[in-house]
Design a protein around this motif. Structure first.
Motif, PDB file in Angstrom:
ATOM      1  N   UNK A  84       0.828  -1.201   0.000  1.00 28.36           N
ATOM      2  CA  UNK A  84       0.000   0.000   0.000  1.00 28.36           C
ATOM      3  C   UNK A  84       0.864   1.254   0.000  1.00 28.36           C
ATOM      4  N   UNK A  85       0.436   2.254  -0.737  1.00 27.48           N
ATOM      5  CA  UNK A  85       1.094   3.562  -0.687  1.00 27.48           C
ATOM      6  C   UNK A  85       0.148   4.518   0.020  1.00 27.48           C
ATOM      7  N   UNK A  86       0.601   5.063   1.131  1.00 25.00           N
ATOM      8  CA  UNK A  86      -0.253   5.943   1.928  1.00 25.00           C
ATOM      9  C   UNK A  86      -0.342   7.327   1.300  1.00 25.00           C
ATOM     10  N   UNK A  87      -1.490   7.944   1.456  1.00 21.42           N
ATOM     11  CA  UNK A  87      -1.779   9.226   0.823  1.00 21.42           C
ATOM     12  C   UNK A  87      -2.292  10.213   1.870  1.00 21.42           C
ATOM     13  N   UNK A  88      -1.843  11.464   1.769  1.00 25.51           N
ATOM     14  CA  UNK A  88      -2.372  12.535   2.613  1.00 25.51           C
ATOM     15  C   UNK A  88      -3.702  12.966   1.999  1.00 25.51           C
ATOM     16  N   UNK A  89      -4.766  12.356   2.460  1.00 22.51           N
ATOM     17  CA  UNK A  89      -6.080  12.538   1.845  1.00 22.51           C
ATOM     18  C   UNK A  89      -6.589  13.966   1.976  1.00 22.51           C
ATOM     19  N   UNK A  90      -6.376  14.571   3.126  1.00 27.59           N
ATOM     20  CA  UNK A  90      -6.851  15.943   3.337  1.00 27.59           C
ATOM     21  C   UNK A  90      -6.123  16.920   2.423  1.00 27.59           C
ATOM     22  N   UNK A  91      -4.817  16.735   2.273  1.00 27.02           N
ATOM     23  CA  UNK A  91      -4.046  17.602   1.373  1.00 27.02           C
ATOM     24  C   UNK A  91      -4.519  17.421  -0.063  1.00 27.02           C
ATOM     25  N   UNK A  92      -4.885  16.202  -0.429  1.00 29.14           N
ATOM     26  CA  UNK A  92      -5.384  15.926  -1.768  1.00 29.14           C
ATOM     27  C   UNK A  92      -6.717  16.643  -2.004  1.00 29.14           C
ATOM     28  N   UNK A  93      -7.582  16.630  -1.002  1.00 30.84           N
ATOM     29  CA  UNK A  93      -8.878  17.317  -1.121  1.00 30.84           C
ATOM     30  C   UNK A  93      -8.691  18.828  -1.226  1.00 30.84           C
ATOM     31  N   UNK A  94      -7.767  19.373  -0.411  1.00 26.87           N
ATOM     32  CA  UNK A  94      -7.509  20.823  -0.474  1.00 26.87           C
ATOM     33  C   UNK A  94      -6.977  21.198  -1.857  1.00 26.87           C
ATOM     34  N   UNK A  95      -6.116  20.355  -2.405  1.00 28.37           N
ATOM     35  CA  UNK A  95      -5.575  20.599  -3.742  1.00 28.37           C
ATOM     36  C   UNK A  95      -6.674  20.571  -4.792  1.00 28.37           C
ATOM     37  N   UNK A  96      -7.598  19.625  -4.655  1.00 28.11           N
ATOM     38  CA  UNK A  96      -8.725  19.540  -5.582  1.00 28.11           C
ATOM     39  C   UNK A  96      -9.566  20.810  -5.545  1.00 28.11           C
ATOM     40  N   UNK A  97      -9.832  21.322  -4.345  1.00 28.31           N
ATOM     41  CA  UNK A  97     -10.610  22.558  -4.204  1.00 28.31           C
ATOM     42  C   UNK A  97      -9.878  23.740  -4.822  1.00 28.31           C
ATOM     43  N   UNK A  98      -8.564  23.814  -4.575  1.00 29.32           N
ATOM     44  CA  UNK A  98      -7.764  24.914  -5.123  1.00 29.32           C
ATOM     45  C   UNK A  98      -7.776  24.893  -6.650  1.00 29.32           C
ATOM     46  N   UNK A  99      -7.594  23.705  -7.222  1.00 29.63           N
ATOM     47  CA  UNK A  99      -7.591  23.590  -8.680  1.00 29.63           C
ATOM     48  C   UNK A  99      -8.967  23.904  -9.263  1.00 29.63           C
ATOM     49  N   UNK A 100     -10.025  23.506  -8.555  1.00 35.73           N
ATOM     50  CA  UNK A 100     -11.383  23.821  -9.010  1.00 35.73           C
ATOM     51  C   UNK A 100     -11.631  25.319  -9.035  1.00 35.73           C
ATOM     52  N   UNK A 101     -11.144  26.013  -8.001  1.00 31.99           N
ATOM     53  CA  UNK A 101     -11.282  27.476  -7.949  1.00 31.99           C
ATOM     54  C   UNK A 101     -10.518  28.136  -9.093  1.00 31.99           C
ATOM     55  N   UNK A 102      -9.314  27.645  -9.354  1.00 34.66           N
ATOM     56  CA  UNK A 102      -8.496  28.207 -10.432  1.00 34.66           C
ATOM     57  C   UNK A 102      -9.155  27.979 -11.787  1.00 34.66           C
ATOM     58  N   UNK A 103      -9.780  26.821 -11.982  1.00 32.72           N
ATOM     59  CA  UNK A 103     -10.453  26.538 -13.245  1.00 32.72           C
ATOM     60  C   UNK A 103     -11.623  27.494 -13.478  1.00 32.72           C
ATOM     61  N   UNK A 104     -12.370  27.790 -12.410  1.00 35.38           N
ATOM     62  CA  UNK A 104     -13.472  28.747 -12.534  1.00 35.38           C
ATOM     63  C   UNK A 104     -12.950  30.134 -12.895  1.00 35.38           C
ATOM     64  N   UNK A 105     -11.819  30.518 -12.290  1.00 36.15           N
ATOM     65  CA  UNK A 105     -11.208  31.815 -12.591  1.00 36.15           C
ATOM     66  C   UNK A 105     -10.784  31.880 -14.062  1.00 36.15           C
ATOM     67  N   UNK A 106     -10.161  30.820 -14.547  1.00 36.13           N
ATOM     68  CA  UNK A 106      -9.724  30.783 -15.957  1.00 36.13           C
ATOM     69  C   UNK A 106     -10.919  30.777 -16.899  1.00 36.13           C
ATOM     70  N   UNK A 107     -12.000  30.138 -16.483  1.00 32.16           N
ATOM     71  CA  UNK A 107     -13.212  30.115 -17.293  1.00 32.16           C
ATOM     72  C   UNK A 107     -13.746  31.537 -17.489  1.00 32.16           C
ATOM     73  N   UNK A 108     -13.747  32.304 -16.402  1.00 32.79           N
ATOM     74  CA  UNK A 108     -14.212  33.690 -16.473  1.00 32.79           C
ATOM     75  C   UNK A 108     -13.282  34.520 -17.359  1.00 32.79           C
TER      76      UNK A 108
END
Length: 482
Positions: A16-40
């Motif tokens: 098994x490879x362990x993952x920092x799940x919370x950091x992954x979720x925060x990254x997903x939110x950050x990238x989602x926000x950036x995508x909305x900004x680029x869309x605008x």
């Protein structure tokens, strides 16, 4: 070798490879926000609202409303497969990015969208209620013999971090630059460390061996030499000490593009030139086989000389006058594969250094384009297939050494083509690093398979407490014994 690999891959899938799940979720939110900004930003640049992910709507904006294709002086933009419409591919957008802000916004949006959907949300979907992942590894799905991975595909995770500008909504506050690195989300278990062992420039070392080119052999026999720095210094006409990191990276991309036959659109993006400049350059009325440097009976130019002849002597590596003649370089390597017995035109197959075979039914085709494709596949297979052979042999030998040891507990968690990623107990890092490096470098000579490379193999070993924060280990030479 492939039968022995079954046990290695089975063990790798069980780890098994362990993952920092919370950091992954925060990254997903950050990238989602950036995508909305680029869309605008894309909507403002286009002067209308459209679906950024729709190629048909983007095509309408770029070519019907903004008419960017009409502003492309002497540029032939790529078309869709059916040749009926203008393409909105990366190659097309790269050619358009200096004419209007929209293409560059779309390129950035696509890059972030891919990282978010494939590498961040994709990994989260593989975890569900767990805090770890374990890939499925395939040993027979790639024609070159390379191993591939799915759910998730570790091999596709970007090596370099991505810089994201985070827009601030407080007046007077500057934009914040955030570094996103999907590999940093992967962490070893408590008391353990990630250790990566990477074959350095193994494809080019194999090319030096297969071609017996004196210049390439000279570079690689010198353990202190760096092939990309030396090529960049030759192309720029400066000393190796004056070559910048950007120059070296540019030379590296050009060399691997030459080796693997990148198309003209991809090369134009790499070199910053038009697709026409990156296309095959042949004199009118002269068939490529008539070129004295690449005739069937005589091939006198070395790869370095050919690349220099094609690129020319320029003051900067980023000069837009670069023209690479793929045919010259490809024919040089094909001729050497024939001379070395790795390519059989009569029987229609090609061999890796360990005897892996790929049939090439079109290698003698009367159609020049089809025959050239088969020759590209021949070069690609021998280089990548031989590198895959070496990496698999390394995995097997190290697996056997660990299995027979009473003390070593290291486990292989991922294979990334020329790189092996292990999880090692903290107290065993230096011992295991020396063992791995010496074992991999010893594959220059494999007596029972008749493999004797003319250049040494070089392995870089690094370690870290996350996959995204690895630093090189300086370890003294050691023999592969326990």
């Amino acid at each position: 070798m492939e039968l022995k690999m079954i046990f290695v891959l089975a063990a790798m899938e069980s780890h098994r490879i362990h993952v920092d799940k919370e950091a992954l979720r925060r990254t997903s939110d950050l990238l989602g926000t950036k995508m909305k900004q680029l869309e605008q930003e894309a909507h403002r640049a286009a002067g209308q609202i459209f679906l950024v992910t729709s190629n048909s709507q983007l095509r309408t904006v770029l070519f019907e409303k903004l008419c960017l294709h009409e502003r492309c002086e002497n540029k032939k933009l790529p078309k869709t497969i059916n040749k009926q419409q203008q393409s909105t591919s990366e190659a097309a957008l790269l050619q358009l990015q200096d004419l209007h802000p929209l293409p560059k916004i779309i390129l950035e949006y696509r890059q972030i969208h891919k990282i978010k959907s494939t590498f961040v949300d994709g990994i989260l979907s593989c975890m569900m209620s767990k805090n770890y992942v374990s890939s499925t590894w395939y040993q027979t799905s790639v024609v070159t013999g390379r191993i591939s991975a799915k759910h998730p595909n570790f091999q596709a995770l970007p090596r370099q971090p991505l810089q994201i500008t985070k827009k601030q909504y407080i007046q007077g506050k500057e934009e914040e630059v955030v570094t996103v690195h999907p590999r940093a989300m992967f962490i070893p278990q408590e008391g353990w460390t990630f250790l990566a062992a990477d074959f350095c420039q193994v494809e080019l070392r194999l090319l030096a061996h297969l071609s017996s080119d004196p210049e390439l052999l000279r570079i690689f026999i010198n353990p202190q030499a760096d092939v990309f720095t030396m090529l960049a210094s030759q192309w720029k006409g400066v000393s190796a000490g004056e070559v910048t990191f950007e120059d070296r990276e540019h030379a590296k991309r050009i060399v691997y593009s030459v080796v693997y036959g990148a198309g003209r659109e991809r090369l134009s993006g790499i070199l910053g030139v038009s697709a026409e400049q990156a296309d095959l350059q042949r004199s009118p009325g002269l068939h490529p086989e008539d070129h004295p440097a690449v005739s069937q009976t005589s091939c006198t130019l070395t790869p370095g000389a050919e690349i220099n002849a094609c690129l020319g002597s320029t003051s900067t590596l980023h000069c837009s006058e670069f023209i690479v003649d793929w045919y010259l370089i490809q024919r040089y390597f094909v001729q050497n594969l024939l001379d070395a017995g790795r390519l059989s035109r009569d029987d229609g197959y090609v061999l890796s250094i360990m005897g892996r075979r790929r049939t090439l039914p079109n290698i003698n085709s009367n159609d020049w384009g089809i025959r050239m494709q088969a020759e590209r596949q021949a070069v690609n297979f021998v280089v990548q297939g031989s590198a895959a052979d070496l990496c698999k042999m390394a995995m097997i030998r190290i697996f056997n050494l660990v299995s027979s040891s009473n003390s070593l507990s290291a486990r292989l968690v991922a294979q990334l083509h020329d790189e092996l990623l292990y999880e090692v107990e903290d107290s065993q890092v230096e011992q295991f690093a020396a063992l791995v490096r010496s074992t991999m470098e010893s594959l220059q000579h494999i007596d029972h398979l008749g493999v004797h490379l003319k250049v040494p193999l070089k392995v870089a070993v690094s370690s870290g407490k996350s996959w995204g924060s690895m630093s090189e280990l300086n370890i003294p030479p050691a023999s592969p014994s326990l």
